[in-house]
Scaffold this active site. Structure first.
Site, PDB file in Angstrom:
ATOM      1  N   HIS A 100       0.708  -1.293  -0.002  1.00 31.84           N
ATOM      2  CA  HIS A 100      -0.066   0.009   0.203  1.00 31.84           C
ATOM      3  C   HIS A 100       0.790   1.227  -0.049  1.00 31.84           C
ATOM      4  CE1 HIS A 100       0.746  -1.365   4.341  1.00 31.84           C
ATOM      5  NE2 HIS A 100       0.539  -0.034   4.579  1.00 31.84           N
ATOM      6  N   HIS A 102       1.194   5.155   0.834  1.00 28.31           N
ATOM      7  CA  HIS A 102       0.313   6.026   1.741  1.00 28.31           C
ATOM      8  C   HIS A 102       0.371   7.304   1.025  1.00 28.31           C
ATOM      9  CE1 HIS A 102       0.152   3.834   6.134  1.00 28.31           C
ATOM     10  NE2 HIS A 102       1.475   3.306   5.149  1.00 28.31           N
TER      11      HIS A 102
END
Ligand SMILES: [Zn+2]
Length: 141
Positions: A100, A102
């Protein structure tokens, strides 16, 4: 039920406040934001870390992260700058093992310093590091 929380978000069995989704990626608000407006961009496919994210998916993550940064700057949240931050591996502070990116709105004096002691490295060390990586890069796809 899939054990991976981001796969459960993708499948709809874990709740998330979704900002965007398409054929390759989805983006949703971080449940524990560094600052208000903190968004996560994740591949639709399960990929544990950076090495498992195909280039096409990674390019989409970057593109969406860049656009989200622009949206955050235009939004009412306090956003004087943006960090794009990807933690690959536990030692790099990855805590959810589904890759992922950010997207973190930043402002002067916020509580996420991202600073450590740094010193200029000797040129010989930099040249050795560059030579090693040039060699290894040819074998990493
Ligand atoms: Zn997953």
């Amino acid at each position: 039920m899939h054990a991976c929380v981001f796969c459960r978000v993708r499948g709809g069995s874990a709740r998330a406040s979704v900002v965007h989704q398409d054929d390759l990626v989805l983006a949703f608000m971080d449940l524990m934001p560094i600052n208000p407006g903190h968004v996560l961009v994740v591949p639709r496919m399960h990929a544990t870390g950076l090495g498992e994210v195909p280039d096409q998916v990674g390019a989409r993550m970057w593109s969406l992260g860049r656009r989200l940064g622009g949206a955050l700057r235009a939004s009412p949240v306090r956003c004087e700058g943006v960090n794009l931050f990807l933690a690959d591996g536990a030692a790099a502070f990855q805590t959810v093992f589904h890759a992922h990116l950010h997207v973190i709105p930043r402002f002067t004096g916020d509580s996420f310093p991202l600073q450590g002691p740094r010193a200029q490295a000797p040129r010989r060390e930099l040249e050795e590091g560059a030579a090693q990586l040039r060699e290894l890069l040819a074998h990493v796809h």
